[in-house]
Design a protein around this motif. Structure first.
Motif, PDB file in Angstrom:
ATOM      1  N   TYR A 259       0.835  -1.197   0.000  1.00 52.40           N
ATOM      2  CA  TYR A 259       0.000   0.000   0.000  1.00 52.40           C
ATOM      3  C   TYR A 259       0.877   1.256   0.000  1.00 52.40           C
ATOM      4  O   TYR A 259       0.528   2.262  -0.632  1.00 52.40           O
ATOM      5  CB  TYR A 259      -0.949   0.000   1.199  1.00 52.40           C
ATOM      6  CG  TYR A 259      -2.011  -1.086   1.089  1.00 52.40           C
ATOM      7  CD1 TYR A 259      -3.155  -0.892   0.322  1.00 52.40           C
ATOM      8  CD2 TYR A 259      -1.849  -2.316   1.726  1.00 52.40           C
ATOM      9  CE1 TYR A 259      -4.118  -1.881   0.201  1.00 52.40           C
ATOM     10  CE2 TYR A 259      -2.805  -3.317   1.610  1.00 52.40           C
ATOM     11  CZ  TYR A 259      -3.939  -3.099   0.841  1.00 52.40           C
ATOM     12  OH  TYR A 259      -4.885  -4.091   0.713  1.00 52.40           O
ATOM     13  N   SER A 260       2.004   1.202   0.700  1.00 44.58           N
ATOM     14  CA  SER A 260       2.939   2.331   0.651  1.00 44.58           C
ATOM     15  C   SER A 260       3.563   2.436  -0.738  1.00 44.58           C
ATOM     16  O   SER A 260       3.749   3.534  -1.271  1.00 44.58           O
ATOM     17  CB  SER A 260       4.040   2.156   1.708  1.00 44.58           C
ATOM     18  OG  SER A 260       3.526   2.343   3.006  1.00 44.58           O
ATOM     19  N   ARG A 263       1.209   4.118  -3.062  1.00 42.66           N
ATOM     20  CA  ARG A 263       1.172   5.561  -2.811  1.00 42.66           C
ATOM     21  C   ARG A 263       2.382   6.247  -3.431  1.00 42.66           C
ATOM     22  O   ARG A 263       2.265   7.305  -4.059  1.00 42.66           O
ATOM     23  CB  ARG A 263       1.125   5.817  -1.304  1.00 42.66           C
ATOM     24  CG  ARG A 263       1.011   7.299  -0.947  1.00 42.66           C
ATOM     25  CD  ARG A 263       0.863   7.491   0.555  1.00 42.66           C
ATOM     26  NE  ARG A 263       2.088   7.167   1.294  1.00 42.66           N
ATOM     27  CZ  ARG A 263       2.236   6.100   2.069  1.00 42.66           C
ATOM     28  NH1 ARG A 263       1.248   5.239   2.225  1.00 42.66           N
ATOM     29  NH2 ARG A 263       3.377   5.877   2.715  1.00 42.66           N
ATOM     30  N   GLN A 266       2.051   6.497  -7.193  1.00 40.41           N
ATOM     31  CA  GLN A 266       1.117   7.550  -7.573  1.00 40.41           C
ATOM     32  C   GLN A 266       1.739   8.930  -7.418  1.00 40.41           C
ATOM     33  O   GLN A 266       1.562   9.817  -8.273  1.00 40.41           O
ATOM     34  CB  GLN A 266      -0.149   7.457  -6.721  1.00 40.41           C
ATOM     35  CG  GLN A 266      -1.000   6.227  -7.015  1.00 40.41           C
ATOM     36  CD  GLN A 266      -2.213   6.157  -6.098  1.00 40.41           C
ATOM     37  OE1 GLN A 266      -2.313   6.876  -5.105  1.00 40.41           O
ATOM     38  NE2 GLN A 266      -3.139   5.287  -6.428  1.00 40.41           N
ATOM     39  N   GLN A 267       2.484   9.129  -6.335  1.00 32.45           N
ATOM     40  CA  GLN A 267       3.133  10.416  -6.126  1.00 32.45           C
ATOM     41  C   GLN A 267       4.145  10.707  -7.233  1.00 32.45           C
ATOM     42  O   GLN A 267       4.251  11.841  -7.717  1.00 32.45           O
ATOM     43  CB  GLN A 267       3.816  10.433  -4.757  1.00 32.45           C
ATOM     44  CG  GLN A 267       2.848  10.442  -3.587  1.00 32.45           C
ATOM     45  CD  GLN A 267       3.530  10.171  -2.268  1.00 32.45           C
ATOM     46  OE1 GLN A 267       4.624   9.585  -2.210  1.00 32.45           O
ATOM     47  NE2 GLN A 267       2.899  10.584  -1.177  1.00 32.45           N
ATOM     48  N   GLY A 327      -5.934   6.804  -2.550  1.00 32.94           N
ATOM     49  CA  GLY A 327      -5.413   5.567  -1.976  1.00 32.94           C
ATOM     50  C   GLY A 327      -6.571   4.744  -1.425  1.00 32.94           C
ATOM     51  O   GLY A 327      -7.248   5.179  -0.489  1.00 32.94           O
ATOM     52  N   VAL A 372      -4.343  11.063  -1.453  1.00 32.02           N
ATOM     53  CA  VAL A 372      -2.913  10.904  -1.225  1.00 32.02           C
ATOM     54  C   VAL A 372      -2.233  12.255  -1.293  1.00 32.02           C
ATOM     55  O   VAL A 372      -2.422  13.015  -2.255  1.00 32.02           O
ATOM     56  CB  VAL A 372      -2.298   9.963  -2.273  1.00 32.02           C
ATOM     57  CG1 VAL A 372      -0.780   9.851  -2.091  1.00 32.02           C
ATOM     58  CG2 VAL A 372      -2.938   8.572  -2.183  1.00 32.02           C
TER      59      VAL A 372
END
Length: 374
Positions: A259-260, A263, A266-267, A327, A372
């Motif tokens: 999950y991190s 993220r 996506q960033q 997220g 996010v």
């Protein structure tokens, strides 16, 4: 491959990145396949370009110029981006979907929502006779590998075919019609990011690399893992080079796990997309088409009769500050004490329902932790 000399190499790299990426607004990874159905546009309608000017006669009124290709695309659009494991040297290797991202652009194309689905999400994968797959309930990542199997060619998987099954699986799970998509590898990622001068990103947690040393060299592979000094990405605003950006976005053995990693991917996508959109390259169809043609058979694309330059133009006006990262929270699924995969929480699943209904903004206001931070 030789590209036209009329455009500087740096600009061509940017347009190449845009041509492969604006379709999914996904920044600096290399598209090995852009797929959305059987390709119909190779050698078809050329890019609309103005011809030689001819003085108008006094008795005629000049016709207005034709609209740019893609100017009539109003949305909504749902685009699928897939990152695949590329260890083709491993005997019996099949492509697995290591990253599955969906970009939803509502009607009007003035806003976009990017969310990830966990690679281990437990889903219903439909039967796929083309690959001899009978269907079943298992991890999302396997849809790519099961679909890529070619009967009679066990060691020659077809990644584009695998995408077909993954696309059907994602569409069935989310309830979204997938208009087009891309299967991406890491090859060339660092060169393209470097062509942009690197990328600025906020590292939101300390990340220790399993794959790279501080000088960028790969860590040595050993039984049970890797050995050697490790690159560390400390928390804070950082400027990352190409190999650093790729390495940072790959790490999942960190607090928060996959999950991190979702993220962070996506960033990175948001940061790269913002940098590209600021260049305004998507609104130059001639240069986008020039790069598409130069890529030749390395770029396989279809989009319901739409050319890539049309999607590029349509999404080129997307304001970078209206690119929303979402997220979706999840939890593990077990059976008899063994790990089976992941499932989205009720809040995460409900977001998909609200997205389809056009109520995403209201839902995100009610559940602000889904957005996010960048």
């Amino acid at each position: 491959m030789v590209l036209g000399s009329a455009v500087p190499r740096r600009r061509l790299l940017l347009v190449a990145l845009l041509a492969a990426v604006v379709l999914v607004v996904a920044g600096g990874v290399v598209a090995t396949r852009l797929v959305g159905g059987p390709r119909t546009d190779r050698g078809a309608t050329p890019v609309l370009t103005p011809g030689p000017s001819t003085p108008a006669s006094p008795s005629t009124t000049p016709s207005p110029p034709p609209p740019p290709p893609g100017a009539d695309i109003t949305g909504p659009l749902n685009l699928l981006l897939v990152g695949v494991d590329t260890r083709v040297s491993v005997p019996g290797w099949e492509p697995h979907a290591d990253a599955v991202l969906v970009l939803h652009v509502p009607r009007g194309l003035g806003r976009a929502y990017l969310f990830s689905l966990p690679r281990d999400l437990v889903v219903d994968i439909p039967a796929f006779p083309k690959a001899g797959y009978r269907g079943g309930r298992t991890k999302l990542t396997h849809a790519m590998s099961y679909g890529s199997r070619v009967p009679g060619r066990p060691k020659q998987p077809d990644t584009a075919q695998g995408y077909e099954l993954l696309r059907s699986t994602v569409s069935g799970y989310t309830g979204l019609r997938i208009d087009a998509g891309a299967v991406l590898t890491f090859n060339g990622f660092d060169r393209l990011v470097d062509s942009l001068g690197g990328v600025d990103i906020y590292v939101d947690q300390r990340v220790v690399s399993r794959h790279r040393q501080p000088d960028g060299r790969h860590r040595a592979s050993a039984p049970g893992g890797y050995t050697g000094p490790q690159m560390v990405y400390e928390k804070g605003r950082r400027h990352l080079t190409g190999w650093q950006a790729l390495d940072y976005a790959r790490q999942r053995y960190i607090p928060g796990g996959d999950y991190s990693r979702q993220r962070h991917q996506q960033q990175l996508i948001r940061a790269l997309a913002r940098k590209i959109l600021d260049q305004g390259l998507a609104r130059d169809p001639d240069q986008v088409q020039q790069v598409v043609d130069a890529l030749g058979d390395t770029l396989v694309y279809a989009g319901g009769g739409r050319r890539l330059v049309e999607f590029a133009y349509a999404l080129g006006g997307l304001p970078a500050d209206r690119f929303v990262l979402v997220g979706l929270p999840g939890s593990s699924v077990g059976s008899g004490g063994s790990y089976r995969g992941e499932q989205l929480t009720t809040v995460g699943r409900r977001f998909l329902t609200e997205l389809r209904a056009g109520r995403a903004d209201a839902y995100l206001t009610k559940h602000p932790t889904l957005k996010v931070k960048t």
